[in-house]
Structures are given as structure tokens and as C-alpha cells.
Scaffold this motif. Structure first.
Motif, PDB file in Angstrom:
ATOM      1  N   ASN A 144       0.801  -1.231   0.000  1.00  0.00           N
ATOM      2  CA  ASN A 144       0.000   0.000   0.000  1.00  0.00           C
ATOM      3  C   ASN A 144       0.829   1.274   0.000  1.00  0.00           C
ATOM      4  O   ASN A 144       0.329   2.370   0.272  1.00  0.00           O
ATOM      5  CB  ASN A 144      -0.978  -0.013   1.174  1.00  0.00           C
ATOM      6  N   ILE A 145       2.124   1.130  -0.286  1.00  0.00           N
ATOM      7  CA  ILE A 145       2.960   2.303  -0.569  1.00  0.00           C
ATOM      8  C   ILE A 145       3.642   2.072  -1.909  1.00  0.00           C
ATOM      9  O   ILE A 145       3.791   0.924  -2.354  1.00  0.00           O
ATOM     10  CB  ILE A 145       4.044   2.572   0.514  1.00  0.00           C
ATOM     11  N   LYS A 146       4.031   3.173  -2.552  1.00  0.00           N
ATOM     12  CA  LYS A 146       4.837   3.062  -3.769  1.00  0.00           C
ATOM     13  C   LYS A 146       5.929   4.115  -3.696  1.00  0.00           C
ATOM     14  O   LYS A 146       5.639   5.296  -3.491  1.00  0.00           O
ATOM     15  CB  LYS A 146       3.973   3.269  -5.008  1.00  0.00           C
ATOM     16  N   VAL A 147       7.168   3.695  -3.812  1.00  0.00           N
ATOM     17  CA  VAL A 147       8.285   4.649  -3.811  1.00  0.00           C
ATOM     18  C   VAL A 147       8.413   5.237  -5.205  1.00  0.00           C
ATOM     19  O   VAL A 147       8.652   4.517  -6.176  1.00  0.00           O
ATOM     20  CB  VAL A 147       9.601   3.969  -3.365  1.00  0.00           C
ATOM     21  N   PHE A 148       8.231   6.563  -5.286  1.00  0.00           N
ATOM     22  CA  PHE A 148       8.280   7.264  -6.564  1.00  0.00           C
ATOM     23  C   PHE A 148       9.652   7.872  -6.842  1.00  0.00           C
ATOM     24  O   PHE A 148       9.914   8.345  -7.939  1.00  0.00           O
ATOM     25  CB  PHE A 148       7.213   8.367  -6.598  1.00  0.00           C
ATOM     26  N   GLY A 149      10.523   7.916  -5.807  1.00  0.00           N
ATOM     27  CA  GLY A 149      11.842   8.506  -6.020  1.00  0.00           C
ATOM     28  C   GLY A 149      12.470   8.952  -4.719  1.00  0.00           C
ATOM     29  O   GLY A 149      12.187   8.396  -3.655  1.00  0.00           O
ATOM     30  N   LEU A 150      13.304   9.986  -4.822  1.00  0.00           N
ATOM     31  CA  LEU A 150      14.089  10.457  -3.675  1.00  0.00           C
ATOM     32  C   LEU A 150      13.874  11.943  -3.427  1.00  0.00           C
ATOM     33  O   LEU A 150      13.510  12.696  -4.332  1.00  0.00           O
ATOM     34  CB  LEU A 150      15.586  10.212  -3.919  1.00  0.00           C
ATOM     35  N   MET A 151      14.134  12.357  -2.198  1.00  0.00           N
ATOM     36  CA  MET A 151      14.122  13.771  -1.818  1.00  0.00           C
ATOM     37  C   MET A 151      15.362  14.066  -1.001  1.00  0.00           C
ATOM     38  O   MET A 151      15.865  13.194  -0.287  1.00  0.00           O
ATOM     39  CB  MET A 151      12.863  14.058  -0.986  1.00  0.00           C
ATOM     40  N   GLY A 152      15.880  15.286  -1.118  1.00  0.00           N
ATOM     41  CA  GLY A 152      17.003  15.697  -0.287  1.00  0.00           C
ATOM     42  C   GLY A 152      17.096  17.209  -0.186  1.00  0.00           C
ATOM     43  O   GLY A 152      16.611  17.923  -1.068  1.00  0.00           O
ATOM     44  N   MET A 153      17.695  17.675   0.911  1.00  0.00           N
ATOM     45  CA  MET A 153      17.899  19.121   1.123  1.00  0.00           C
ATOM     46  C   MET A 153      19.381  19.400   1.233  1.00  0.00           C
ATOM     47  O   MET A 153      20.091  18.741   2.010  1.00  0.00           O
ATOM     48  CB  MET A 153      17.190  19.563   2.396  1.00  0.00           C
ATOM     49  N   ALA A 154      19.829  20.392   0.478  1.00  0.00           N
ATOM     50  CA  ALA A 154      21.241  20.781   0.523  1.00  0.00           C
ATOM     51  C   ALA A 154      21.538  21.578   1.787  1.00  0.00           C
ATOM     52  O   ALA A 154      20.633  22.081   2.460  1.00  0.00           O
ATOM     53  CB  ALA A 154      21.592  21.603  -0.710  1.00  0.00           C
ATOM     54  N   THR A 155      22.818  21.711   2.097  1.00  0.00           N
ATOM     55  CA  THR A 155      23.264  22.532   3.221  1.00  0.00           C
ATOM     56  C   THR A 155      22.800  23.972   3.026  1.00  0.00           C
ATOM     57  O   THR A 155      22.813  24.495   1.920  1.00  0.00           O
ATOM     58  CB  THR A 155      24.808  22.498   3.317  1.00  0.00           C
ATOM     59  N   PHE A 156      22.363  24.598   4.112  1.00  0.00           N
ATOM     60  CA  PHE A 156      21.970  26.013   4.060  1.00  0.00           C
ATOM     61  C   PHE A 156      23.244  26.850   4.112  1.00  0.00           C
ATOM     62  O   PHE A 156      23.804  27.104   5.174  1.00  0.00           O
ATOM     63  CB  PHE A 156      21.039  26.346   5.227  1.00  0.00           C
ATOM     64  N   THR A 157      23.723  27.240   2.940  1.00  0.00           N
ATOM     65  CA  THR A 157      25.006  27.947   2.853  1.00  0.00           C
ATOM     66  C   THR A 157      25.010  28.865   1.632  1.00  0.00           C
ATOM     67  O   THR A 157      24.258  28.638   0.676  1.00  0.00           O
ATOM     68  CB  THR A 157      26.182  26.937   2.732  1.00  0.00           C
ATOM     69  N   SER A 158      25.867  29.879   1.663  1.00  0.00           N
ATOM     70  CA  SER A 158      26.004  30.748   0.492  1.00  0.00           C
ATOM     71  C   SER A 158      27.015  30.173  -0.503  1.00  0.00           C
ATOM     72  O   SER A 158      27.210  30.721  -1.583  1.00  0.00           O
ATOM     73  CB  SER A 158      26.436  32.156   0.930  1.00  0.00           C
ATOM     74  N   ASP A 159      27.655  29.052  -0.147  1.00  0.00           N
ATOM     75  CA  ASP A 159      28.627  28.401  -1.027  1.00  0.00           C
ATOM     76  C   ASP A 159      27.874  27.559  -2.055  1.00  0.00           C
ATOM     77  O   ASP A 159      27.534  26.401  -1.806  1.00  0.00           O
ATOM     78  CB  ASP A 159      29.573  27.522  -0.195  1.00  0.00           C
ATOM     79  N   LEU A 160      27.604  28.150  -3.218  1.00  0.00           N
ATOM     80  CA  LEU A 160      26.777  27.485  -4.220  1.00  0.00           C
ATOM     81  C   LEU A 160      27.471  26.279  -4.846  1.00  0.00           C
ATOM     82  O   LEU A 160      26.803  25.357  -5.325  1.00  0.00           O
ATOM     83  CB  LEU A 160      26.347  28.490  -5.302  1.00  0.00           C
ATOM     84  N   ASP A 161      28.799  26.273  -4.822  1.00  0.00           N
ATOM     85  CA  ASP A 161      29.524  25.097  -5.318  1.00  0.00           C
ATOM     86  C   ASP A 161      29.234  23.881  -4.443  1.00  0.00           C
ATOM     87  O   ASP A 161      29.083  22.761  -4.941  1.00  0.00           O
ATOM     88  CB  ASP A 161      31.041  25.359  -5.354  1.00  0.00           C
TER      89      ASP A 161
END
Length: 219
Positions: A144-161
Motif C-alpha cells: 500500500n505504498i509506492k516509492v516514486f523517487g528520492l528527496m534531499g535538502m542541501a546545506t543552508f550555505t552561500s557556497d553554491l559550489d
């Protein structure tokens, strides 16, 4: 600028292949309705109680996404209606979602949350934990669940690299997972401050709040 203007500006900046989740947490119903009347149908909340109240009050063709950390004992309150749960970070949570979905004769779409940021305060699985879940017989038995993919959050930083590097890392995990689960299609990464980088690195779903609704009032 109005919510309608903000929405159209963002929609112009993202490809048609990317789903926009308008993050309406802490925002009143009239703000959600303004976005709704401008054509937005997918909204994200991080508190189940607030999301459930909005689901009860607002038009029924809205897709509600749970984007916050989920406590297992709260799953039952959203199992009837939630369209996608972004932050699944343990097998025990997945099993609880499956159990509650069964009661409503539903299959609930889920994303597995990966920990890609430097901050230890962020939730999520590492690669080993992801593999252990996906390869387990217990996972294969969840109907009764289906995995559709992934989620993630990047570090909260001004370093865009650094942000780019973390999104790139998540995309590589997603590509590896797709070899085991070819049906997955969602990579949810990118928020108001970094969604353009996320899209460049392969995101198919972005979660944008303040750039649509303005700054939040937490008081």
C-alpha cells in the motif's frame, strides 16, 4: 508583487518537466486560494495538523504534499488524502504509512529522504540504509505504498559550489536506484534559494514557498 505574479515568474523559470510544489506552510487559506486561482494545484505543508485543516477547508482537486519530518503516530491523520509524502527516512515509517494506507484502501506515493547536507540536524538515510530498505523482503511485501523517487535538502550555505556538489551527489544516488527500481521518476530537490541549481543538476520537483508567498510569519 502579487502571489499570481510571483507564480507566473517562477513558472517561466522552470521547465515543463519539473513539478512546482508551492510551499504554503504557515500561510492562510486566502493565500493558498490566490495561488489556486492562478492555476497552482500542488501545495506542500510541513505540519500534518495544518495540512489536514487546509484539506478540509479548500478545494478538493488540490494535491497535498507532506514535505516535513513525519512522526509515525501522525500518519493516520493524512492517510486518507495525502498525494505524496516527501520525507520518508526509515523503514518503520514506510511500514506505518503502508498500514494506514491499507485502512483507506489506498496506495500512498512516497519519496525516500536522503541525508546529503553537512548539517546533522537534517533528517535522511545514507546510501547503506537506502540499500538495506530497498533490498529487504519486508520492503517488497509492502503493498500500500509506492516509492516514486528520492528527496534531499542541501546545506543552508552561500557556497553554491557546495550546494551543487550535494545535488549532484543525490542525482547519482537516484540514477543508481533507478537501475533497481526502473519505475521511479521523482527527484525532489531545490527550494526558493537554490532551485535553479537543483534543476540544472537533475531535479524533477522543486519546493518553493517564500518566493511565491513572501516571507513567513512564525509568530
Amino acid at each position: 508583487m502579487s502571489i499570481k505574479d510571483n507564480l507566473s515568474k517562477i513558472k517561466i523559470s522552470i521547465p515543463d518537466t519539473v513539478t512546482l510544489v508551492a510551499v504554503s506552510k504557515t500561510k492562510p487559506n486566502d493565500a493558498v486560494l490566490e495561488a489556486y486561482h492562478a492555476g497552482q494545484r500542488v501545495f506542500g505543508e510541513n505540519k500534518i495538523q495544518e495540512m489536514t485543516q487546509k484539506w478540509e477547508d479548500l478545494p478538493k482537486d488540490i494535491e497535498w504534499h507532506m514535505i516535513g519530518h513525519v512522526q509515525r503516530n501522525k500518519v493516520k491523520y493524512m492517510a486518507e488524502y495525502v498525494s505524496l509524502i516527501h520525507g520518508v527516512d526509515s523503514f518503520r515509517l514506510l511500514a506505518e504509512i503502508d498500514k494506514q494506507a491499507k485502512k483507506h484502501k489506498r496506495v500512498i506515493p512516497c519519496l525516500l529522504q536522503m541525508h546529503i547536507a553537512e548539517e546533522q540536524t537534517k533528517f535522511g538515510l545514507n546510501e547503506t540504509e537506502l540499500e538495506e530498505i530497498i533490498d529487504s523482503d519486508a520492503f517488497k511485501n509492502l503493498e500500500n505504498i509506492k516509492v516514486f523517487g528520492l528527496m534531499g535538502m542541501a546545506t543552508f550555505t552561500s557556497d553554491l559550489d557546495q550546494v551543487r556538489k550535494e545535488f549532484n551527489f543525490l542525482k547519482s544516488i537516484y540514477d543508481n536506484l533507478k537501475q533497481k527500481l526502473p519505475e521511479i521518476s521523482v527527484l525532489s530537490m531545490g527550494m526558493s534559494g537554490d532551485y535553479t541549481i537543483a534543476i540544472e543538476e537533475g531535479s524533477t520537483m522543486v519546493r518553493i514557498g517564500s518566493s511565491i508567498f513572501g516571507a513567513r510569519n512564525y509568530s
